[in-house]
Design a protein around this motif. Sequence first.
Motif, PDB file in Angstrom:
ATOM      1  N   LYS A   1      78.718  12.718  63.706  1.00  0.00           N
ATOM      2  CA  LYS A   1      79.601  12.017  62.771  1.00  0.00           C
ATOM      3  C   LYS A   1      80.319  12.981  61.845  1.00  0.00           C
TER       4      LYS A   1
ATOM      5  N   GLY B   1      83.216  11.182  60.232  1.00  0.00           N
ATOM      6  CA  GLY B   1      83.893  10.169  59.418  1.00  0.00           C
ATOM      7  C   GLY B   1      83.701   8.778  59.981  1.00  0.00           C
ATOM      8  N   GLY B   2      84.615   7.881  59.589  1.00  0.00           N
ATOM      9  CA  GLY B   2      84.479   6.471  59.905  1.00  0.00           C
ATOM     10  C   GLY B   2      84.474   6.147  61.393  1.00  0.00           C
TER      11      GLY B   2
ATOM     12  N   ASP C   1      81.023   5.758  62.576  1.00  0.00           N
ATOM     13  CA  ASP C   1      80.389   4.506  62.141  1.00  0.00           C
ATOM     14  C   ASP C   1      80.783   3.365  63.078  1.00  0.00           C
TER      15      ASP C   1
ATOM     16  N   ARG D   1      85.640  12.847  52.829  1.00  0.00           N
ATOM     17  CA  ARG D   1      86.178  14.126  53.269  1.00  0.00           C
ATOM     18  C   ARG D   1      87.150  14.552  52.171  1.00  0.00           C
TER      19      ARG D   1
ATOM     20  N   LYS E   1      92.897  11.434  50.815  1.00  0.00           N
ATOM     21  CA  LYS E   1      91.986  10.631  49.990  1.00  0.00           C
ATOM     22  C   LYS E   1      92.432  10.507  48.532  1.00  0.00           C
TER      23      LYS E   1
ATOM     24  N   LEU F   1      80.381  13.733  46.571  1.00  0.00           N
ATOM     25  CA  LEU F   1      79.752  14.236  47.792  1.00  0.00           C
ATOM     26  C   LEU F   1      80.841  14.373  48.850  1.00  0.00           C
ATOM     27  N   GLY F   2      81.034  15.586  49.348  1.00  0.00           N
ATOM     28  CA  GLY F   2      82.039  15.748  50.399  1.00  0.00           C
ATOM     29  C   GLY F   2      82.377  17.208  50.605  1.00  0.00           C
TER      30      GLY F   2
ATOM     31  N   ARG G   1      78.936  19.128  50.706  1.00  0.00           N
ATOM     32  CA  ARG G   1      78.299  19.155  52.024  1.00  0.00           C
ATOM     33  C   ARG G   1      78.338  17.754  52.629  1.00  0.00           C
ATOM     34  N   PHE G   2      77.861  17.648  53.859  1.00  0.00           N
ATOM     35  CA  PHE G   2      77.678  16.331  54.474  1.00  0.00           C
ATOM     36  C   PHE G   2      76.197  15.996  54.362  1.00  0.00           C
ATOM     37  N   ASP G   3      75.866  14.859  53.765  1.00  0.00           N
ATOM     38  CA  ASP G   3      74.458  14.557  53.507  1.00  0.00           C
ATOM     39  C   ASP G   3      74.285  13.033  53.500  1.00  0.00           C
TER      40      ASP G   3
ATOM     41  N   TYR H   1      75.785   5.529  46.959  1.00  0.00           N
ATOM     42  CA  TYR H   1      76.279   4.151  47.111  1.00  0.00           C
ATOM     43  C   TYR H   1      75.417   3.186  46.291  1.00  0.00           C
TER      44      TYR H   1
ATOM     45  N   GLY I   1      88.944   2.474  55.949  1.00  0.00           N
ATOM     46  CA  GLY I   1      88.065   2.892  54.863  1.00  0.00           C
ATOM     47  C   GLY I   1      86.758   2.139  54.966  1.00  0.00           C
ATOM     48  N   LEU I   2      85.675   2.879  54.891  1.00  0.00           N
ATOM     49  CA  LEU I   2      84.365   2.225  54.946  1.00  0.00           C
ATOM     50  C   LEU I   2      83.654   2.321  53.611  1.00  0.00           C
ATOM     51  N   GLY I   3      83.932   3.413  52.893  1.00  0.00           N
ATOM     52  CA  GLY I   3      83.219   3.654  51.632  1.00  0.00           C
ATOM     53  C   GLY I   3      83.305   2.483  50.670  1.00  0.00           C
TER      54      GLY I   3
HETATM   55  P1  ADP Z   1      87.297   8.725  57.128  1.00  0.00           P
HETATM   56  O1  ADP Z   1      86.998   8.159  58.479  1.00  0.00           O
HETATM   57  O2  ADP Z   1      88.750   8.905  56.840  1.00  0.00           O
HETATM   58  O3  ADP Z   1      86.520   9.959  56.834  1.00  0.00           O
HETATM   59  P2  ADP Z   1      85.995   6.295  56.134  1.00  0.00           P
HETATM   60  O4  ADP Z   1      85.880   5.722  54.770  1.00  0.00           O
HETATM   61  O5  ADP Z   1      86.534   5.404  57.199  1.00  0.00           O
HETATM   62  O6  ADP Z   1      86.822   7.642  56.023  1.00  0.00           O
HETATM   63  O7  ADP Z   1      84.550   6.743  56.626  1.00  0.00           O
HETATM   64  C1  ADP Z   1      83.853   7.776  56.028  1.00  0.00           C
HETATM   65  C2  ADP Z   1      82.400   7.680  56.440  1.00  0.00           C
HETATM   66  O8  ADP Z   1      81.810   8.964  56.334  1.00  0.00           O
HETATM   67  C3  ADP Z   1      81.606   6.770  55.501  1.00  0.00           C
HETATM   68  O9  ADP Z   1      80.498   6.246  56.226  1.00  0.00           O
HETATM   69  C4  ADP Z   1      81.128   7.769  54.440  1.00  0.00           C
HETATM   70  O10 ADP Z   1      79.972   7.311  53.782  1.00  0.00           O
HETATM   71  C5  ADP Z   1      80.827   8.975  55.299  1.00  0.00           C
HETATM   72  N1  ADP Z   1      80.937  10.264  54.613  1.00  0.00           N
HETATM   73  C6  ADP Z   1      82.076  10.905  54.245  1.00  0.00           C
HETATM   74  N2  ADP Z   1      81.787  12.103  53.672  1.00  0.00           N
HETATM   75  C7  ADP Z   1      80.443  12.210  53.684  1.00  0.00           C
HETATM   76  C8  ADP Z   1      79.523  13.230  53.246  1.00  0.00           C
HETATM   77  N3  ADP Z   1      79.950  14.363  52.692  1.00  0.00           N
HETATM   78  N4  ADP Z   1      78.198  13.022  53.415  1.00  0.00           N
HETATM   79  C9  ADP Z   1      77.760  11.864  53.994  1.00  0.00           C
HETATM   80  N5  ADP Z   1      78.567  10.884  54.434  1.00  0.00           N
HETATM   81  C10 ADP Z   1      79.886  11.042  54.291  1.00  0.00           C
END
Ligand code: ADP
Length: 480
Positions: A16, A18-19, A22, A302, A307, A329-330, A356-358, A366, A382-384
């Motif tokens: 993963k 990004g979205g 998911d 990201r 963004k 976080l990103g 970082r990604f975590d 959240y 957008g999922l956040g």
């Molecule tokens: P995009 O696909 O443009 O990155 P979205 O909002 O559709 O944006 O999806 C981002 C997904 O990635 C969400 O589930 C978000 O929680 C997750 N995410 C983004 N950055 C991080 C990070 N640094 N650490 C953990 N999860 C992240």
Amino acid sequence: MLKILMAASEASPYAKTGGLADVLGSLPAALLKQGADVRVIMPKYSSIPSELKEGIHHRCYSYVRMGWRNQYCGIEEAEYRGVTYYFIDNQYYFNRDNLYGYGDDGERFAFFCQAVLAALHQLDFIPDVLHCHDWQAGMIPVLLEAKYRCQEPYHNIATMFSIHNLKYQGVYGMNHFNDWFSLGEEFFTPDKLEFYGGASFLKGGLLYSHILTTVSQSYANEIQNSFYGEQMDGLLRARQNSLHGIVNGIDYEEFNPETDPLLYCTFSKDNMDGKKENKINLQRDLQLPVDGELPMIGLISRLVDQKGLDLIAHVLGDILRYPVQLVVLGSGSEKYERLFQDAVNQYPGKVSANIRFDNTLAHRIYAGADLFLMPSLFEPCGLGQMISMRYGTLPIVRETGGLLDTVNAYNEYTGEGNGFRFHNYNAHEMLFTIERALHLYQNKEVWSKLQYAAMSSDYSWQVSACRYMDLYQSLHHYFQ
Ligand code: ADP
């Protein structure tokens, strides 16, 4: 039974950024519940967590021609939530630390596109609909028409292409395309793959698929005009009758405040005590002053221009004049990483920058934050914002794409809403909206009502999965 194969470059929980991941991790399971035989095919990256790798088994192998080279193509498989995930294995292309960002990304996904079509025969799984996602899978529908359609098992496959982000298009020189795909010159005219002197994976997907979708109705409308269209708006206008907007859902099993094992403690819309506990523990772990009453703004993203981070950069000092904490976080662009890292020292005790990604920290932010900031310049879905609402964290979003379609703006006259919105891409408009939200935070009664509304909103896959099923069925004249 309807047979669907989804091809994509990432899928949660295996890989993963990004979205997209998911969606590929949760939509297939939702479609399975609706009675479809859905499978997913993706690259086997070395970064797949080792505990998941143990569940992946070798199935078969073949060789794929890449120009003058013959590349090994292993096909492996695993099951996740009842869905079969296939993995294309090639150490040369996918044994890397990251998913993307290499000089040969074009070649890597050219290999992937060819390998997917070659795999179908090997796997003895000929789908009714081949559903391709984003540019990395964009050449699959082209190759199907150019090379496979005439072969018996491939005769009747219908194709669907989903745009998760139009900005990323996989544009490379025509000489590379020739080398990778060995297509005739007739494919490189302006009405086909040619794109401003190069050639584009994404354009291939947009032109050669029977149906196009994108991940919200607003984004489907936006990308047909030049501001959001990334130079594909003319083509998308031409195909508007085939273009459908279906908003993403979120994974209700993974993101559930009542059961989430990654939280410090669970909570529900009827018992919110645990939410404050999450904030306090998060403050402690992030070395912020511990104070359950202080409003906390979360930002998980990201760190790229899309963004809306330049808006934040512009008024960061104004935001942080308030008694508030900002938890970021990103990772991504250096300028934004540095912006937040510098802010940690500049505004002591107010900012936590986690570059970082975590996944664990993401869940905790959240759950622990009060507000979630997402001022995107554009946002396909957008999922956040939806995840944060599920945890009673109210989003502040700009009115674009999926943000517009999923967040109901608080209306102070009716008391309705589940978040805050602003319209123009303007730093002060965002600042005023943040100020308004911080002001309202003091009114516990109204705030609780908004949280309750946010947590009661339905962002599950149920409705959207039905819409995908209807679209698949609408293609039945191809495969029946
Ligand atoms: P995009 O696909 O443009 O990155 P979205 O909002 O559709 O944006 O999806 C981002 C997904 O990635 C969400 O589930 C978000 O929680 C997750 N995410 C983004 N950055 C991080 C990070 N640094 N650490 C953990 N999860 C992240």
